[in-house]
Motif scaffolding. Structure first.
Motif, PDB file in Angstrom:
ATOM      1  N   VAL A   1      -9.031 -14.265   0.101  1.00 52.36           N
ATOM      2  CA  VAL A   1      -9.658 -15.581  -0.038  1.00 52.36           C
ATOM      3  C   VAL A   1      -8.727 -16.639   0.562  1.00 52.36           C
ATOM      4  O   VAL A   1      -9.160 -17.495   1.335  1.00 52.36           O
ATOM      5  CB  VAL A   1      -9.975 -15.893  -1.519  1.00 52.36           C
ATOM      6  CG1 VAL A   1     -10.399 -17.350  -1.697  1.00 52.36           C
ATOM      7  CG2 VAL A   1     -11.052 -14.952  -2.051  1.00 52.36           C
ATOM      8  N   GLU A   2      -7.436 -16.551   0.237  1.00 53.68           N
ATOM      9  CA  GLU A   2      -6.449 -17.500   0.764  1.00 53.68           C
ATOM     10  C   GLU A   2      -6.302 -17.380   2.279  1.00 53.68           C
ATOM     11  O   GLU A   2      -6.221 -18.398   2.978  1.00 53.68           O
ATOM     12  CB  GLU A   2      -5.089 -17.264   0.103  1.00 53.68           C
ATOM     13  CG  GLU A   2      -5.056 -17.590  -1.368  1.00 53.68           C
ATOM     14  CD  GLU A   2      -3.738 -17.186  -2.022  1.00 53.68           C
ATOM     15  OE1 GLU A   2      -2.749 -16.912  -1.304  1.00 53.68           O
ATOM     16  OE2 GLU A   2      -3.709 -17.140  -3.260  1.00 53.68           O
TER      17      GLU A   2
ATOM     18  N   PHE B   1       0.838  -1.206   0.000  1.00 52.38           N
ATOM     19  CA  PHE B   1       0.000   0.000   0.000  1.00 52.38           C
ATOM     20  C   PHE B   1       0.873   1.256   0.000  1.00 52.38           C
ATOM     21  O   PHE B   1       0.624   2.194  -0.762  1.00 52.38           O
ATOM     22  CB  PHE B   1      -0.953   0.016   1.209  1.00 52.38           C
ATOM     23  CG  PHE B   1      -2.207  -0.760   0.975  1.00 52.38           C
ATOM     24  CD1 PHE B   1      -3.295  -0.181   0.335  1.00 52.38           C
ATOM     25  CD2 PHE B   1      -2.308  -2.084   1.395  1.00 52.38           C
ATOM     26  CE1 PHE B   1      -4.458  -0.896   0.105  1.00 52.38           C
ATOM     27  CE2 PHE B   1      -3.475  -2.805   1.168  1.00 52.38           C
ATOM     28  CZ  PHE B   1      -4.546  -2.219   0.522  1.00 52.38           C
ATOM     29  N   TYR B   2       1.887   1.275   0.847  1.00 54.77           N
ATOM     30  CA  TYR B   2       2.803   2.412   0.932  1.00 54.77           C
ATOM     31  C   TYR B   2       3.384   2.740  -0.447  1.00 54.77           C
ATOM     32  O   TYR B   2       3.345   3.882  -0.908  1.00 54.77           O
ATOM     33  CB  TYR B   2       3.913   2.088   1.937  1.00 54.77           C
ATOM     34  CG  TYR B   2       4.975   3.142   2.053  1.00 54.77           C
ATOM     35  CD1 TYR B   2       4.844   4.193   2.955  1.00 54.77           C
ATOM     36  CD2 TYR B   2       6.137   3.081   1.280  1.00 54.77           C
ATOM     37  CE1 TYR B   2       5.829   5.162   3.080  1.00 54.77           C
ATOM     38  CE2 TYR B   2       7.116   4.043   1.391  1.00 54.77           C
ATOM     39  CZ  TYR B   2       6.959   5.086   2.286  1.00 54.77           C
ATOM     40  OH  TYR B   2       7.934   6.045   2.394  1.00 54.77           O
ATOM     41  N   ASN B   3       3.917   1.724  -1.106  1.00 54.52           N
ATOM     42  CA  ASN B   3       4.538   1.925  -2.417  1.00 54.52           C
ATOM     43  C   ASN B   3       3.529   2.342  -3.469  1.00 54.52           C
ATOM     44  O   ASN B   3       3.813   3.216  -4.301  1.00 54.52           O
ATOM     45  CB  ASN B   3       5.286   0.664  -2.853  1.00 54.52           C
ATOM     46  CG  ASN B   3       6.514   0.421  -2.004  1.00 54.52           C
ATOM     47  OD1 ASN B   3       7.185   1.350  -1.570  1.00 54.52           O
ATOM     48  ND2 ASN B   3       6.808  -0.847  -1.745  1.00 54.52           N
TER      49      ASN B   3
ATOM     50  N   TRP C   1      -5.227  -8.037  -6.342  1.00 56.75           N
ATOM     51  CA  TRP C   1      -4.280  -8.932  -5.665  1.00 56.75           C
ATOM     52  C   TRP C   1      -4.706  -9.164  -4.219  1.00 56.75           C
ATOM     53  O   TRP C   1      -4.669 -10.286  -3.722  1.00 56.75           O
ATOM     54  CB  TRP C   1      -2.865  -8.321  -5.721  1.00 56.75           C
ATOM     55  CG  TRP C   1      -1.830  -9.217  -5.135  1.00 56.75           C
ATOM     56  CD1 TRP C   1      -1.112 -10.181  -5.782  1.00 56.75           C
ATOM     57  CD2 TRP C   1      -1.395  -9.259  -3.762  1.00 56.75           C
ATOM     58  NE1 TRP C   1      -0.258 -10.812  -4.897  1.00 56.75           N
ATOM     59  CE2 TRP C   1      -0.409 -10.263  -3.648  1.00 56.75           C
ATOM     60  CE3 TRP C   1      -1.743  -8.550  -2.623  1.00 56.75           C
ATOM     61  CZ2 TRP C   1       0.222 -10.567  -2.457  1.00 56.75           C
ATOM     62  CZ3 TRP C   1      -1.112  -8.847  -1.422  1.00 56.75           C
ATOM     63  CH2 TRP C   1      -0.137  -9.851  -1.349  1.00 56.75           C
ATOM     64  N   PHE C   2      -5.132  -8.096  -3.544  1.00 53.57           N
ATOM     65  CA  PHE C   2      -5.536  -8.216  -2.144  1.00 53.57           C
ATOM     66  C   PHE C   2      -6.830  -9.011  -1.992  1.00 53.57           C
ATOM     67  O   PHE C   2      -6.988  -9.745  -1.023  1.00 53.57           O
ATOM     68  CB  PHE C   2      -5.678  -6.828  -1.505  1.00 53.57           C
ATOM     69  CG  PHE C   2      -4.349  -6.200  -1.197  1.00 53.57           C
ATOM     70  CD1 PHE C   2      -3.679  -6.510  -0.021  1.00 53.57           C
ATOM     71  CD2 PHE C   2      -3.761  -5.328  -2.080  1.00 53.57           C
ATOM     72  CE1 PHE C   2      -2.443  -5.963   0.267  1.00 53.57           C
ATOM     73  CE2 PHE C   2      -2.526  -4.759  -1.807  1.00 53.57           C
ATOM     74  CZ  PHE C   2      -1.863  -5.081  -0.636  1.00 53.57           C
ATOM     75  N   ILE C   3      -7.736  -8.859  -2.942  1.00 51.92           N
ATOM     76  CA  ILE C   3      -8.985  -9.632  -2.892  1.00 51.92           C
ATOM     77  C   ILE C   3      -8.667 -11.121  -2.972  1.00 51.92           C
ATOM     78  O   ILE C   3      -9.180 -11.925  -2.185  1.00 51.92           O
ATOM     79  CB  ILE C   3      -9.952  -9.185  -4.010  1.00 51.92           C
ATOM     80  CG1 ILE C   3     -10.445  -7.759  -3.719  1.00 51.92           C
ATOM     81  CG2 ILE C   3     -11.108 -10.173  -4.168  1.00 51.92           C
ATOM     82  CD1 ILE C   3     -11.160  -7.083  -4.872  1.00 51.92           C
TER      83      ILE C   3
ATOM     84  N   THR D   1     -10.912  -8.249   4.915  1.00 47.51           N
ATOM     85  CA  THR D   1     -11.640  -8.479   3.668  1.00 47.51           C
ATOM     86  C   THR D   1     -12.718  -7.423   3.471  1.00 47.51           C
ATOM     87  O   THR D   1     -12.844  -6.849   2.382  1.00 47.51           O
ATOM     88  CB  THR D   1     -12.272  -9.890   3.658  1.00 47.51           C
ATOM     89  OG1 THR D   1     -11.225 -10.863   3.777  1.00 47.51           O
ATOM     90  CG2 THR D   1     -13.074 -10.137   2.397  1.00 47.51           C
ATOM     91  N   ARG D   2     -13.476  -7.136   4.523  1.00 47.23           N
ATOM     92  CA  ARG D   2     -14.525  -6.122   4.428  1.00 47.23           C
ATOM     93  C   ARG D   2     -13.933  -4.774   4.017  1.00 47.23           C
ATOM     94  O   ARG D   2     -14.455  -4.081   3.150  1.00 47.23           O
ATOM     95  CB  ARG D   2     -15.250  -5.989   5.767  1.00 47.23           C
ATOM     96  CG  ARG D   2     -16.467  -5.053   5.730  1.00 47.23           C
ATOM     97  CD  ARG D   2     -16.963  -4.675   7.112  1.00 47.23           C
ATOM     98  NE  ARG D   2     -16.023  -3.859   7.873  1.00 47.23           N
ATOM     99  CZ  ARG D   2     -15.756  -2.563   7.640  1.00 47.23           C
ATOM    100  NH1 ARG D   2     -16.347  -1.943   6.649  1.00 47.23           N
ATOM    101  NH2 ARG D   2     -14.895  -1.906   8.392  1.00 47.23           N
ATOM    102  N   ARG D   3     -12.801  -4.420   4.579  1.00 50.83           N
ATOM    103  CA  ARG D   3     -12.145  -3.152   4.279  1.00 50.83           C
ATOM    104  C   ARG D   3     -11.636  -3.112   2.829  1.00 50.83           C
ATOM    105  O   ARG D   3     -11.761  -2.093   2.148  1.00 50.83           O
ATOM    106  CB  ARG D   3     -10.981  -2.912   5.243  1.00 50.83           C
ATOM    107  CG  ARG D   3     -11.419  -2.589   6.654  1.00 50.83           C
ATOM    108  CD  ARG D   3     -10.229  -2.669   7.617  1.00 50.83           C
ATOM    109  NE  ARG D   3     -10.553  -2.142   8.904  1.00 50.83           N
ATOM    110  CZ  ARG D   3     -10.352  -0.885   9.286  1.00 50.83           C
ATOM    111  NH1 ARG D   3      -9.810  -0.025   8.460  1.00 50.83           N
ATOM    112  NH2 ARG D   3     -10.701  -0.495  10.490  1.00 50.83           N
ATOM    113  N   ILE D   4     -11.058  -4.211   2.391  1.00 50.20           N
ATOM    114  CA  ILE D   4     -10.550  -4.280   1.009  1.00 50.20           C
ATOM    115  C   ILE D   4     -11.715  -4.174   0.026  1.00 50.20           C
ATOM    116  O   ILE D   4     -11.638  -3.452  -0.974  1.00 50.20           O
ATOM    117  CB  ILE D   4      -9.750  -5.585   0.777  1.00 50.20           C
ATOM    118  CG1 ILE D   4      -8.494  -5.625   1.660  1.00 50.20           C
ATOM    119  CG2 ILE D   4      -9.408  -5.763  -0.696  1.00 50.20           C
ATOM    120  CD1 ILE D   4      -7.415  -4.638   1.330  1.00 50.20           C
TER     121      ILE D   4
END
Length: 167
Positions: A128-129, A57-59, A122-124, A98-101
């Protein structure tokens, strides 16, 4: 150009990912105090993953030409009833991530901010994983119940876990 609403959401999520690492360190500390080093290792690796996520996120925020800011966060829970409780709390935490993403993805979609949508994809998939991993370990712990041999085998398995940053 990204809206202030989306930038603020991305910065907030970056800070939450750092908080997640902090929360997993507290879970590792509980396991260590119980002399469950394999389970502690699982959460130490989990904390390392969360710091990696925060830096993604930072990058991204920097790459988009926006300003990253840091916030403090409240202390995580340090008290747990059992290893099963630790993993159940971990799953609850992952569901919040997950809710936040998903919320961020909804904002990016509404704003047609395609670079952010691609970034969040990618985060979604990662969430899941993460949820599946925690759920699987919870189910194993429930099946093990009082079987000390099976508990030891699972702890031994988790002691082998390591983090390698995805390419």
């Amino acid at each position: 150009m990204i809206s202030d609403k989306l930038v603020n959401g991305l910065v907030e999520q970056m800070n939450y990912e750092f908080y997640s690492a902090h929360a997993y360190m507290a879970m590792a500390a509980y396991c260590s105090a119980e002399n469950l080093d394999g389970f502690a290792n699982f959460f130490l690796v989990q904390a390392e993953e969360e710091r990696f996520h925060a830096m993604k996120f930072y990058n991204f925020i920097n790459d988009m030409g926006e300003r990253v800011t840091f916030d403090g966060f409240h202390a995580p829970s340090n008290d747990f009833e059992s290893v099963l409780d630790v993993f159940e709390k971990g799953l609850e935490h992952e569901k919040e991530v997950t809710r936040r993403i998903y919320n961020l993805a909804d904002i990016a979609l509404d704003e047609r901010e395609h670079a952010t949508m691609t970034f969040l994809k990618w985060f979604i998939e990662e969430q899941v994983e993460e949820e599946a991993l925690f759920d699987s370990l919870i189910q194993k712990l429930r099946r093990i119940d009082k079987d000390s041999n099976a508990f030891f085998m699972l702890e031994n398995e988790l002691a082998q876990r390591s983090f390698t940053a995805p390419v």
